[in-house]
Design a protein around this motif. Structure first.
Motif, PDB file in Angstrom:
ATOM      1  N   ASP A   4       0.825  -1.203   0.000  1.00 35.56           N
ATOM      2  CA  ASP A   4       0.000   0.000   0.000  1.00 35.56           C
ATOM      3  C   ASP A   4       0.860   1.255   0.000  1.00 35.56           C
ATOM      4  OD1 ASP A   4      -2.288  -1.455  -0.072  1.00 35.56           O
ATOM      5  OD2 ASP A   4      -2.765  -1.228   2.059  1.00 35.56           O
ATOM      6  N   THR A   5       1.912   1.270   0.812  1.00 33.42           N
ATOM      7  CA  THR A   5       2.766   2.459   0.856  1.00 33.42           C
ATOM      8  C   THR A   5       3.543   2.603  -0.448  1.00 33.42           C
ATOM      9  OG1 THR A   5       4.537   1.234   1.953  1.00 33.42           O
ATOM     10  CG2 THR A   5       2.979   2.434   3.362  1.00 33.42           C
ATOM     11  N   ARG A   6       3.960   1.492  -1.039  1.00 32.68           N
ATOM     12  CA  ARG A   6       4.673   1.559  -2.325  1.00 32.68           C
ATOM     13  C   ARG A   6       3.739   2.071  -3.423  1.00 32.68           C
ATOM     14  NH1 ARG A   6       8.934   0.131  -5.429  1.00 32.68           N
ATOM     15  NH2 ARG A   6       8.551  -1.068  -7.316  1.00 32.68           N
ATOM     16  N   ILE A  10       4.131   5.487  -5.593  1.00 27.19           N
ATOM     17  CA  ILE A  10       4.102   5.502  -7.062  1.00 27.19           C
ATOM     18  C   ILE A  10       3.048   6.488  -7.554  1.00 27.19           C
ATOM     19  CG2 ILE A  10       3.523   4.129  -9.104  1.00 27.19           C
ATOM     20  CD1 ILE A  10       4.881   1.736  -7.663  1.00 27.19           C
ATOM     21  N   LEU A  11       1.870   6.467  -6.946  1.00 23.65           N
ATOM     22  CA  LEU A  11       0.814   7.403  -7.340  1.00 23.65           C
ATOM     23  C   LEU A  11       1.209   8.850  -7.072  1.00 23.65           C
ATOM     24  CD1 LEU A  11      -2.413   5.500  -6.244  1.00 23.65           C
ATOM     25  CD2 LEU A  11      -1.610   5.938  -8.567  1.00 23.65           C
ATOM     26  N   MET A  14       3.665   9.800  -9.766  1.00 18.05           N
ATOM     27  CA  MET A  14       2.921   9.998 -11.011  1.00 18.05           C
ATOM     28  C   MET A  14       2.150  11.317 -10.995  1.00 18.05           C
ATOM     29  SD  MET A  14       3.784   7.644 -12.987  1.00 18.05           S
ATOM     30  CE  MET A  14       2.679   8.100 -14.288  1.00 18.05           C
ATOM     31  N   TYR A  15       1.609  11.675  -9.848  1.00 16.06           N
ATOM     32  CA  TYR A  15       0.883  12.939  -9.698  1.00 16.06           C
ATOM     33  C   TYR A  15       1.809  14.121  -9.975  1.00 16.06           C
ATOM     34  CZ  TYR A  15      -2.183  16.406  -7.515  1.00 16.06           C
ATOM     35  OH  TYR A  15      -2.972  17.507  -7.260  1.00 16.06           O
ATOM     36  N   VAL A  16       3.002  14.086  -9.400  1.00 12.37           N
ATOM     37  CA  VAL A  16       3.972  15.173  -9.603  1.00 12.37           C
ATOM     38  C   VAL A  16       4.440  15.213 -11.057  1.00 12.37           C
ATOM     39  CG1 VAL A  16       6.299  15.965  -9.000  1.00 12.37           C
ATOM     40  CG2 VAL A  16       4.733  15.216  -7.195  1.00 12.37           C
TER      41      VAL A  16
END
Length: 176
Positions: A4-6, A10-11, A14-16
């Protein structure tokens, strides 16, 4: 828990990265628009419109055809930026506890429609460029089109999977 933390990391990355790409495409769209306006005032500027795009011959042939081609290029750039904006919106709505939300489904469907629109605009541009080459011997900028129809289909399929996930998630919420 570690996954979950990984996934969250990643999200977040990806957002940045999506924000960076969005800002870059907005700058590109603005630069194309500004360079077009400058080239309308000063025809010499059509030699180096944007990213060494030379449309001077087309500008000399017809201001209307020049405007038409630049409009296609501008539209594709703006539509790509809008897709990234929608992706930013979708990424901000993703919740790893309840990942399937109808808002995300609608955003993904809208992204697929915009990508389909990019494909259509690119095809129209390429047809116009081909016609200009045949009739006037003027070669202009062709836009990449093939990958957009594929990506639009892929995103649409993903949106339908998300839609089914929303249905299953709501069924599970009702049974608990």
């Amino acid at each position: 828990m570690r996954n979950d933390t990984r996934t969250k990391q990643i999200l977040d990355v990806m957002y940045v990265l999506t924000w960076i790409a969005f800002v870059g495409l907005m700058i590109e769209t603005g630069a194309i628009l500004v360079s077009y306006v400058v080239s309308c005032i000063n025809p010499e500027a059509a030699k180096n419109l944007y990213k060494n795009l030379n449309l001077e011959e087309l500008r000399e042939f017809s201001i209307w055809q020049y405007t038409y081609v630049v409009s296609f290029i501008l539209a594709v750039s703006a539509m790509k930026a809008y897709v990234l904006y929608l992706l930013i919106t979708a990424l901000s709505k993703v919740n790893l506890v309840n990942p399937f939300k109808i808002e995300v489904v609608h955003i993904l469907e809208r992204i697929s429609y915009i990508l389909l629109g990019i494909w259509i605009v690119a095809l129209l541009n390429n047809e116009n460029v081909g016609r200009l080459l045949k009739t006037a011997g003027i070669n202009s900028e062709k836009l990449a089109a093939d990958e957009f129809i594929f990506i639009a289909g892929l995103v649409f399929i993903i949106s339908q999977v998300f839609k089914r996930g929303v249905e299953i998630q709501s069924e599970n919420d009702l049974t608990v």
